[in-house]
Design a protein around this motif. Structure first.
Motif, PDB file in Angstrom:
ATOM      1  N   ASP A 154      12.128   7.832 -32.430  1.00 50.71           N
ATOM      2  CA  ASP A 154      12.210   6.823 -31.372  1.00 50.71           C
ATOM      3  C   ASP A 154      11.873   7.393 -29.997  1.00 50.71           C
ATOM      4  OD1 ASP A 154      12.944   4.770 -33.064  1.00 50.71           O
ATOM      5  OD2 ASP A 154      15.095   4.950 -32.687  1.00 50.71           O
ATOM      6  N   SER A 183      15.339   1.585 -31.307  1.00 50.93           N
ATOM      7  CA  SER A 183      16.675   1.260 -30.834  1.00 50.93           C
ATOM      8  C   SER A 183      16.729   1.569 -29.343  1.00 50.93           C
ATOM      9  CB  SER A 183      17.719   2.114 -31.570  1.00 50.93           C
ATOM     10  OG  SER A 183      17.847   1.690 -32.907  1.00 50.93           O
ATOM     11  N   ASN A 237      18.406  -4.471 -34.692  1.00 46.67           N
ATOM     12  CA  ASN A 237      18.868  -3.456 -35.641  1.00 46.67           C
ATOM     13  C   ASN A 237      20.181  -3.996 -36.208  1.00 46.67           C
ATOM     14  OD1 ASN A 237      19.405  -1.149 -37.093  1.00 46.67           O
ATOM     15  ND2 ASN A 237      19.048   0.273 -35.421  1.00 46.67           N
ATOM     16  N   ARG A 264      27.170  12.145 -37.335  1.00 43.39           N
ATOM     17  CA  ARG A 264      25.960  12.089 -36.511  1.00 43.39           C
ATOM     18  C   ARG A 264      26.002  10.833 -35.647  1.00 43.39           C
ATOM     19  NH1 ARG A 264      21.674   7.936 -36.108  1.00 43.39           N
ATOM     20  NH2 ARG A 264      20.141   8.919 -34.751  1.00 43.39           N
ATOM     21  N   ASN A 297      25.284   3.107 -38.930  1.00 42.26           N
ATOM     22  CA  ASN A 297      24.105   2.249 -38.789  1.00 42.26           C
ATOM     23  C   ASN A 297      24.412   0.888 -39.411  1.00 42.26           C
ATOM     24  OD1 ASN A 297      21.323   2.787 -37.675  1.00 42.26           O
ATOM     25  ND2 ASN A 297      21.698   4.795 -38.582  1.00 42.26           N
TER      26      ASN A 297
END
Ligand code: TK8
Length: 336
Positions: free
Chosen positions: A74, A92, A147, A171, A211
Motif C-alpha cells: 500500500d 487502506s 475494506n 501485527r 482484518n
C-alpha cells in the motif's frame, strides 16, 4: 437507461450540439495496484470500473489490475503515485498517515457503529473534506471503497476478555493509532506491511493480526491462524487513488470518466463486500477457525480501555479533523 442516453446524445449531435467524441480519449493503460488478491471484492469493483471506463471512452482507457502487492505494498505503491511513476492504487487509509496525518481519524477505535454510518461519513461532506487535502500531497482520491470492520485472529487463544490480549504478538498496520490501541489493551504490537503478514504468521514470528472477515478469508490467513475473535474494533476504508501528476495530464473528459466510473465501481465493490461478509465468516469456520464473540460486557470493557487513545491521537491527527468527524457522526446519529 443506457439506450436513452445514447439516444439523447445522438439527438443532441443531430441538432448540432457537441457530444463528447472519442477523440478526447487517448489510448491508455492504467495500472491499478492492490495489496489484496483478485478474489477480494475489490476485484469486482475494479472489473466494474474497468468496464465502465472502456465503454465510456470507446475502449481507449483500459484498467489493468495488479494483485497481492505485485506492484508493492500500500505505502510503496502510494509513493509511486506521488512521484508520478504509477497511475492508481487501491489502499487502506491507515498506512498513509505518514503522508496525510488526518487520515488517522478513521483509525480511532470503535469509531463507526455500522456500514451505514461509514457510508454517510465517507460519501458526505467529511469524505470530501479529507479528499480535498490529498492533492497537496500528490494524490487524487476518486472514491471510498470498503475494506470493512476489523476482527482479531491469532494462533494462541480465543480473545473473549480484555485480559486475553495480554502478551499476544499482534501485527498492526504501519499506523501510530493502531499501535497505541493494541499496546493499550496489552498486546505486543508490531507494525508491518500487509505482504509480510502471512509469512510472519506461518513462521510464528507473530501470533496474530487483525482484518475484516473478507480480507482474512481471501488472504487465506485461516491456513496459519486458529482463533478468530469478533471484535469489530475499527472500520477501514479503501481509498481509490490516482497520481496527481498523471491526473493533471488527463483531459477533462478522461477525468470525468474515471471519477464517474470509480463511483460505479464503489457501489459494486461495497455490495459484493457486504454479501460476502457472512459467507467469508462461514468459510473461515469451515476451514477450521474457532470463532468467538466476546460478551457485550467484555466489549464494553475493551471500549473503555481504549478511550484514552482518542485524546492521545487528537494532536497528531489534527484537532479540527477530529472535531469535524465527531460533529458529523453526532449529526448522523441525531445526537447533537
Ligand atoms: C491490503 C491492505 C489490508 C489492510 C492491512 O493492501 O494492511 O491489514 O487491512 O487489507 O490494505
Amino acid at each position: 437507461m443506457r439506450m436513452l442516453t445514447t439516444f439523447a446524445l445522438a439527438a443532441a449531435a443531430a441538432l448540432g450540439f457537441s457530444a463528447p467524441s472519442h477523440a478526447q480519449f487517448e489510448n491508455r493503460t492504467i495500472r491499478v495496484s492492490n495489496g489484496v488478491n483478485q478474489e477480494h471484492p475489490v476485484g469486482n469493483g475494479v472489473a466494474k470500473m474497468a468496464a465502465c471506463a472502456a465503454e465510456r471512452s470507446g475502449n481507449r482507457m483500459r484498467l489493468q489490475g495488479f494483485w497481492g502487492g505485485a506492484l508493492g505494498g500500500d505505502l510503496q505503491a502510494t509513493q509511486a503515485l506521488r512521484s508520478g511513476t504509477q497511475e492508481m492504487v487501491i489502499t487502506s487509509s491507515s498506512p498513509l498517515v505518514g503522508i496525510l496525518p488526518d487520515l488517522g481519524v478513521f483509525d480511532l477505535p470503535f469509531l463507526f457503529a455500522n456500514e451505514r454510518e461509514a457510508d454517510q461519513i465517507l460519501d458526505g461532506d467529511f469524505g470530501k473534506y479529507i479528499a480535498d487535502k490529498l492533492p497537496a500531497v500528490g494524490l487524487v482520491n476518486l472514491a471510498y471503497w470498503e475494506n470493512g470492520f476489523r476482527n482479531l485472529t491469532n494462533s494462541r487463544r480465543p480473545v473473549a476478555r480484555l485480559e486475553d490480549f495480554q502478551g499476544l504478538r499482534v501485527r498492526v498496520m504501519q499506523n501510530n493509532i493502531f499501535l497505541d490501541t493494541f499496546r493499550t489493551v496489552g498486546t505486543n504490537a508490531i507494525p508491518m506491511a500487509f505482504q509480510e503478514v502471512f509469512p510472519a504468521l506461518e513462521t510464528r514470528a507473530i501470533d496474530g493480526q487483525e482484518n475484516p472477515f473478507v480480507t482474512i478469508d481471501t488472504s487465506k490467513f485461516h491456513e496459519v491462524q486458529r482463533f478468530l475473535s469478533v471484535t469489530r474494533h475499527a472500520y477501514t476504508p479503501f481509498l481509490v487513488l490516482y497520481s496527481k501528476a498523471l491526473w493533471d495530464r488527463l483531459s477533462a473528459q478522461e477525468q470525468q470518466v474515471l471519477s464517474a466510473c470509480a463511483i460505479e465501481g464503489r457501489d459494486e465493490q461495497r455490495k459484493v463486500s457486504r454479501e460476502l461478509n457472512d459467507r467469508s465468516l462461514a468459510n473461515l469456520r469451515r476451514n477450521g477457525m474457532q470463532v468467538n464473540e466476546p460478551a457485550p460486557a467484555e466489549m464494553a470493557r475493551m471500549r473503555e480501555a481504549v478511550k484514552p487513545v482518542y485524546e492521545r491521537s487528537a494532536a497528531t491527527i489534527g484537532k479540527e479533523t477530529v472535531d469535524r468527524m465527531m460533529a458529523s457522526l453526532a449529526r448522523i446519529r441525531g445526537t447533537n
